[in-house]
Write a protein that holds these residues in place. Structure first.
Motif, mmCIF file in Angstrom:
data_model
loop_
_atom_site.group_PDB
_atom_site.id
_atom_site.type_symbol
_atom_site.label_atom_id
_atom_site.label_comp_id
_atom_site.label_asym_id
_atom_site.label_seq_id
_atom_site.Cartn_x
_atom_site.Cartn_y
_atom_site.Cartn_z
ATOM 1 N N GLU A 21 70.738 -7.852 -7.893
ATOM 2 C CA GLU A 21 69.567 -7.959 -7.009
ATOM 3 C C GLU A 21 69.493 -9.343 -6.376
ATOM 4 O O GLU A 21 69.196 -9.483 -5.183
ATOM 5 C CB GLU A 21 68.286 -7.660 -7.785
ATOM 6 C CG GLU A 21 67.047 -7.638 -6.903
ATOM 7 C CD GLU A 21 65.807 -7.160 -7.635
ATOM 8 O OE1 GLU A 21 64.749 -7.050 -6.975
ATOM 9 O OE2 GLU A 21 65.884 -6.902 -8.850
ATOM 10 N N THR A 25 69.807 -9.935 -2.363
ATOM 11 C CA THR A 25 68.672 -10.607 -1.724
ATOM 12 C C THR A 25 69.123 -11.857 -0.986
ATOM 13 O O THR A 25 68.736 -12.091 0.167
ATOM 14 C CB THR A 25 67.609 -10.969 -2.782
ATOM 15 O OG1 THR A 25 67.144 -9.771 -3.402
ATOM 16 C CG2 THR A 25 66.431 -11.691 -2.143
ATOM 17 N N ASN A 29 69.426 -12.415 3.200
ATOM 18 C CA ASN A 29 68.575 -13.472 3.738
ATOM 19 C C ASN A 29 69.381 -14.571 4.422
ATOM 20 O O ASN A 29 68.802 -15.515 4.959
ATOM 21 C CB ASN A 29 67.720 -14.088 2.627
ATOM 22 C CG ASN A 29 66.400 -13.358 2.452
ATOM 23 O OD1 ASN A 29 65.538 -13.412 3.339
ATOM 24 N ND2 ASN A 29 66.241 -12.660 1.342
ATOM 25 N N SER A 47 64.503 -7.486 2.119
ATOM 26 C CA SER A 47 63.793 -6.796 1.035
ATOM 27 C C SER A 47 63.936 -5.283 1.152
ATOM 28 O O SER A 47 64.152 -4.588 0.144
ATOM 29 C CB SER A 47 62.314 -7.187 1.062
ATOM 30 O OG SER A 47 61.603 -6.524 0.042
ATOM 31 N N VAL A 50 67.590 -4.282 0.179
ATOM 32 C CA VAL A 50 67.813 -4.380 -1.264
ATOM 33 C C VAL A 50 67.142 -3.221 -1.982
ATOM 34 O O VAL A 50 67.722 -2.606 -2.891
ATOM 35 C CB VAL A 50 67.297 -5.734 -1.800
ATOM 36 C CG1 VAL A 50 67.363 -5.766 -3.327
ATOM 37 C CG2 VAL A 50 68.111 -6.877 -1.214
#
Length: 308
Positions: A21, A25, A29, A47, A50
């Motif tokens: 995760e 993430t 980003n 977000s 993911v």
């Protein structure tokens, strides 16, 4: 006290679902991956991705014992380099999972080192890999060091020998095979914006074709394809899946062209997912080469590259 530091840069990899995760993430980003200028919009988009992808990707990881081999293999590479480059303090900085650049920087400061060489473990340059990793380290370092960045090394003779040796070792008992160099794909939009990755991949492919012509093996064809497409955008072609369709009832060897260290995209995507696709197509035999990892020839190549 060492006089210099050598930092091996790579993307990082997951060793648990929680770390997966974190990886996803951080990757989504990254402004070099998701090129939306607005940070808030990028964060919301990351977000969402993911949330949608985490469980599916984790199911894939469970088929390779729940972790990527990248970190363990990178540590073996560091250990070998430390032996042949005693003048360097050698450490790693990963882009999306620990150890992050901040950790490497703290280690180097503790050693009271001011001269740092960054070695991106990406043989070809891309804004999505090399630029992202290098600029992340430099931003976090805040002008604490004199920094040298090793240029893309895909033309290095000894590195290419390591690749050819791996191919020859993999083909072992048969000569009548088709070779496919598989590179990680990119959206065409990124290439159109000036990323040199595709050009360097194609140059590397031609160099390896020429080098392999000097080996006493019968390769029926040598091909280039791209893997790892996600989402609806147009990506570099031909895709590896489409390339495989030409080789029903044939023997195929895959070489992961854009990777230095084995990771989920080689041990799962290539050696499990694409193996299943090859079986459905009716490919007679399907082999995947390992990356150069910590091979002695590659270690010597890096010594030569770093010393230039």
């Amino acid at each position: 006290m060492s006089k210099k530091a050598l930092v091996l840069l790579n993307m990082g990899a997951a060793r648990s679902k929680d770390e997966l995760e974190v990886f996803l993430t951080n990757m989504f980003n990254d402004k070099n991956i998701i090129t939306v200028k607005n940070n808030t919009i990028r964060s919301m988009f990351a977000s969402l991705i993911v949330t949608m992808r985490l469980n599916k990707v984790w199911n894939n990881y469970q088929r390779i014992d729940g972790k990527s081999p990248l970190h363990e293999l990178t540590e073996k590479l560091v250990q070998k380099l430390q032996i042949i480059l005693p003048e360097y303090y050698i450490t790693t900085a990963m882009r999306y999972t620990s150890p992050f650049a901040q950790t490497a920087i703290a280690r180097i400061k503790k050693e009271q080192i001011k001269s740092v060489t960054l070695l991106p473990l990406y043989p070809q340059y891309s804004t999505t890999t090399t630029k992202s990793s290098v600029e992340d380290f430099i931003e976090k370092a805040e002008e604490a060091f004199e920094i040298r960045v090793i240029e893309p090394f895909y033309t290095n003779e000894m590195y290419n020998k390591a690749i050819c040796d791996d191919i020859i070792n993999t083909q072992s008992k048969y000569n009548d095979f088709h070779l496919i160099f598989s590179a990680h794909g990119l959206p065409k939009k990124i290439i159109k914006n000036g990323d040199p990755y595709q050009q360097q991949i194609e140059e590397h492919f031609e160099l390896l074709k020429e080098k392999l012509s000097h080996y006493a093996i019968n390769i029926k064809s040598i091909n280039l394809a791209y893997q790892s497409k996600v989402g609806p955008m147009q990506w570099l072609t031909p895709s590896l899946e489409n390339m495989l369709k030409y080789f029903k009832n044939e023997k195929v060897i895959i070489y992961p062209l854009s990777f230095i260290v084995d990771n989920s995209e080689t041990v799962f995507e290539l050696d499990i997912e694409y193996r299943e696709i090859a079986k459905k197509i009716g490919i007679k035999e399907f082999k995947v080469c390992s990356c150069v990892n910590d091979s002695d020839t590659f270690v010597q190549a890096l010594k030569e590259i770093i010393s230039l």
